[in-house]
Design a protein around this motif. Structure first.
Motif, mmCIF file in Angstrom:
data_model
loop_
_atom_site.group_PDB
_atom_site.id
_atom_site.type_symbol
_atom_site.label_atom_id
_atom_site.label_comp_id
_atom_site.label_asym_id
_atom_site.label_seq_id
_atom_site.Cartn_x
_atom_site.Cartn_y
_atom_site.Cartn_z
ATOM 1 N N LYS A 234 5.394 -6.014 -12.850
ATOM 2 C CA LYS A 234 5.264 -5.101 -11.707
ATOM 3 C C LYS A 234 6.302 -5.479 -10.668
ATOM 4 O O LYS A 234 6.431 -6.656 -10.309
ATOM 5 C CB LYS A 234 3.849 -5.179 -11.142
ATOM 6 N N GLY B 75 -0.900 -1.388 -1.310
ATOM 7 C CA GLY B 75 -0.653 -2.534 -2.188
ATOM 8 C C GLY B 75 -1.189 -2.322 -3.597
ATOM 9 O O GLY B 75 -1.221 -3.250 -4.411
ATOM 10 N N ASP C 215 -0.122 -3.448 -7.549
ATOM 11 C CA ASP C 215 -0.528 -4.713 -8.198
ATOM 12 C C ASP C 215 -1.684 -4.426 -9.147
ATOM 13 O O ASP C 215 -1.726 -4.934 -10.275
ATOM 14 C CB ASP C 215 -1.029 -5.734 -7.156
ATOM 15 N N LYS D 102 -1.645 -10.823 1.806
ATOM 16 C CA LYS D 102 -1.416 -9.562 1.092
ATOM 17 C C LYS D 102 -0.408 -9.688 -0.042
ATOM 18 O O LYS D 102 0.116 -8.686 -0.526
ATOM 19 C CB LYS D 102 -1.016 -8.480 2.090
#
Ligand code: ADP
Ligand code: ASP
Ligand code: MG
Length: 413
Positions: free
Chosen positions: A7, A151, A154, A209
């Motif tokens: 990723k 986010g 992920d 984060k």
């Protein structure tokens, strides 16, 4: 032959040069005999730009329409990476979340993945192709586009790795691993070679984060081998990043505290002078839960003369809404004296599995903060973490002194 899911985050995909750099890395992994599935984020800043644009047109956009819009950033980067790979002579195919059927529930802007149809990806892999999938997005049963929360790429990465039983899920980002705290705040922060799932879960949920919390939950649940690495290291100079491990793999002499996490997105609300009787907590928090506001820390003070004060924290974005509910619905209903709020607070936490067997961590934490004159407003603990709420202006100082007090800037012997 190994199957690897990689990723690449927004900074790693931030410019044409960087996208070509990602393509070269993917090509190397492919040429080493691996099957490679790549998940990408939008170019850095793009999702923020899209959200701001939507809010410029309409102050409270419909979440369904917001998802149609903010999922577009990733549709751009999958195609760009496919083009860059094709220019290098690598056969690659890009897919949106809907095309590989990342099926989610219908909670727009924070949808949960229910299943992934890995058939199409497998056929492409068997055909010697690199598969590129848009992160952060899915589709619900009715065919609506959904997104997975900020986010969220992920989580797409880890979910694909789980669905494909990949040998490893590699999260490439702009730091070379998980650090003892955010290296942007404490330059002395050290990279960890390993961290346990449990600790990573706490760090992520307490504000680090570097990984979206759901991706860590997913990896723990489906036993995905998860690694955080840098996409900026040159060929031949790559390091191993940080491996997220199960606790049994850790070593005896591991430090008591593994990291310091912090979160600025907090706000505190206090209901003053509430009657000290059974049922009060649920009368206060019931309407808050009904309004879909997540409550984090809760404190009820010792009562005096039949009344007490009740404080809790919420995400800062929910501050105004929660204050309004307290003033309009709760204060008159339960006969509270006053409502007070503070949205200039932050939460700082120490995390470590070693806390279980070492008493004294809390007292050391409180002493360290006291020596700097930092007042603790709230405290909460679990087996492996201690969190305190302090004035936002002390955030950096608190993180720095705690990082030092727990010896996190020193290389373990
Ligand atoms: P990406 O765009 O690749 O997903 P993110 O910005 O989401 O990258 O995550 C990487 C950032 O996380 C780093 O630049 C760093 O500032 C921040 N961060 C916060 N806490 C930590 C930590 N404990 N270790 C490493 N990075 C951290
Ligand atoms: N582009 C999305 C975001 O900025 C998802 C991600 O980067 O993981 O939140
Ligand atoms: Mg990220």
């Amino acid at each position: 032959m190994a199957l690897i899911v990689q990723k690449y985050g927004g900074t790693s995909m931030g410019t044409p040069d960087r996208i070509r750099n990602v393509a070269r890395r993917v090509k190397r992994w492919k040429e080493q005999g691996n099957q490679v599935v790549v998940v990408v984020s939008a170019m850095s800043g793009e999702t923020n730009r899209l959200i701001a644009l939507a809010k410029d047109v309409s102050p409270h956009p419909e979440p369904r329409e917001l998802d149609v819009m903010i999922s577009t950033g990733e549709q751009v980067t999958i195609a760009l990476l496919a083009m860059a790979l094709q220019d290098l002579g690598v056969d690659a195919r890009s897919y949106t979340g809907a095309q590989v059927r990342v099926l989610t529930d219908s909670t727009f802007t924070k949808a949960r993945i229910l299943s992934i149809d890995e058939g199409k990806m497998r056929r492409d892999l068997d055909d010697n192709k690199v598969v590129i999938v848009a992160g952060f997005q899915g589709v619900d049963e009715a065919g609506n586009i959904t997104t997975l929360g900020r986010g969220g790429s992920d989580t797409t990465g880890v979910a694909l790795a789980a669905a494909l039983s990949a040998d490893e899920c590699q999260i490439y980002t702009d730091v070379d691993g998980v650090y003892t705290t955010d290296p942007r705040i404490v330059p002395e922060a050290r990279k960890l070679d390993r961290i346990t799932f449990e600790e990573m879960l706490e760090m992520a949920s307490l504000g680090s984060k570097v990984l979206q919390i759901r991706s860590v939950e997913f990896a723990g649940k489906y036993k995905v081998k998860l690694r955080v690495l840098s996409s900026f290291e040159e060929e031949g100079k790559e390091t191993q990043g940080t491996l997220i491990t199960v606790e049994e793999d850790t070593q005896m002499e591991d430090p008591i505290i593994s990291g310091i996490a912090f979160n600025r997105d907090e706000a505190k609300l206090t209901v003053l002078g509430v009657p000290d009787r059974p049922g009060i907590a649920s009368q206060i928090l019931g309407p808050i839960a009904e309004a879909n506001v997540d409550v984090d820390m809760i404190i009820q003070n010792v009562g005096h003369d039949g009344s007490t004060d009740f404080s809790f924290t919420v995400n800062r974005s929910e501050y105004a809404r929660t204050l309004k509910i307290l003033e309009e619905k709760i204060k008159p209903h339960i006969g509270a004296r006053a409502i007070k709020g503070d949205n200039k607070i932050c939460k700082v936490s120490a995390v470590g599995v070693g806390m279980r067997s070492h008493p004294g961590v809390a007292s050391q934490m409180f002493r360290t903060l006291a020596e700097e004159g930092i007042n603790i407003q709230m405290i909460s603990t679990s087996e492996i973490k201690i969190s305190v709420v302090v004035d936002e202006k002390y955030l950096e100082l608190a993180v720095r002194v705690l990082h030092q007090a727990f010896g996190l800037d020193r290389t373990p012997a």
